[in-house]
Design a protein around this motif. Sequence first.
Motif, PDB file in Angstrom:
ATOM      1  N   GLU A   2     -22.111  17.844  -4.647  1.00  0.00           N
ATOM      2  CA  GLU A   2     -21.556  16.638  -5.270  1.00  0.00           C
ATOM      3  C   GLU A   2     -20.227  16.234  -4.665  1.00  0.00           C
ATOM      4  OE1 GLU A   2     -21.523  17.419  -9.464  1.00  0.00           O
ATOM      5  OE2 GLU A   2     -23.711  17.390  -9.591  1.00  0.00           O
ATOM      6  N   GLN A   3     -19.377  17.204  -4.340  1.00  0.00           N
ATOM      7  CA  GLN A   3     -18.080  16.888  -3.738  1.00  0.00           C
ATOM      8  C   GLN A   3     -18.257  16.269  -2.350  1.00  0.00           C
ATOM      9  OE1 GLN A   3     -16.384  20.872  -4.082  1.00  0.00           O
ATOM     10  NE2 GLN A   3     -14.692  19.980  -5.238  1.00  0.00           N
ATOM     11  N   LEU A  28     -13.114  21.130   1.256  1.00  0.00           N
ATOM     12  CA  LEU A  28     -13.715  21.298  -0.059  1.00  0.00           C
ATOM     13  C   LEU A  28     -13.268  22.579  -0.764  1.00  0.00           C
ATOM     14  CD1 LEU A  28     -17.377  20.182   0.746  1.00  0.00           C
ATOM     15  CD2 LEU A  28     -15.592  18.847  -0.385  1.00  0.00           C
ATOM     16  N   THR A 113     -12.017   6.184  -7.486  1.00  0.00           N
ATOM     17  CA  THR A 113     -12.648   6.841  -8.626  1.00  0.00           C
ATOM     18  C   THR A 113     -13.301   5.814  -9.543  1.00  0.00           C
ATOM     19  OG1 THR A 113     -11.044   8.629  -8.515  1.00  0.00           O
ATOM     20  CG2 THR A 113     -12.264   8.398 -10.577  1.00  0.00           C
TER      21      THR A 113
END
Length: 193
Positions: A2-3, A28, A113
Amino acid sequence: YEQLQAAILNGVYKPGQVLRQEDVAAFLGVSRSPLREALSRLEADGFVTSRPYRGYAVVNLEPAQIKEVFDLRSLLESELARRAIKKRTEADISKVYRVVHQLSTPPDVANLTSLATWHRLHTSFHQALFEPSACPHHLNAWRHSNNLIELFTRTESRLTGNVRKPQEEHIQLAQAFALGDEETFVALTRRHS
């Protein structure tokens, strides 16, 4: 997974960019083992491509390929719409209205975001419209085609800030879906693609 997917969709990694595993793992904060698993899944989902002996790169589609994928997605969506509207339930209609309501607050396109949240809701809205079709293979093909062009649609949203027109279309789609108006629903779905 997901990241890295979010980093690709938000433009941290650009189309065609080679993903050096040691750099991505450091970015990450993970080891290379889970990263390799995530890259494999991202390849299956159409976000990255494996290059023999050179690792992975973010998928980079040529303009003709982008058009082909949009055309494919349009075909799939039209067929899914035709099947879904015949099988929809009151619960399906409620779900569609719930998501379209969540989409009603426009994102701050300068805020990654906020924009990412809006795009996730956008995808959820279309899933809610098409899931009643009960056609898992069509839905998987739709998800794959959507993944291939999601990077480009997000880039367009960031550059143009255009999220109002799609939202107006979402409301029309939700209304046609609720009313069971197959002809209008399929036509709107085709136009919205």
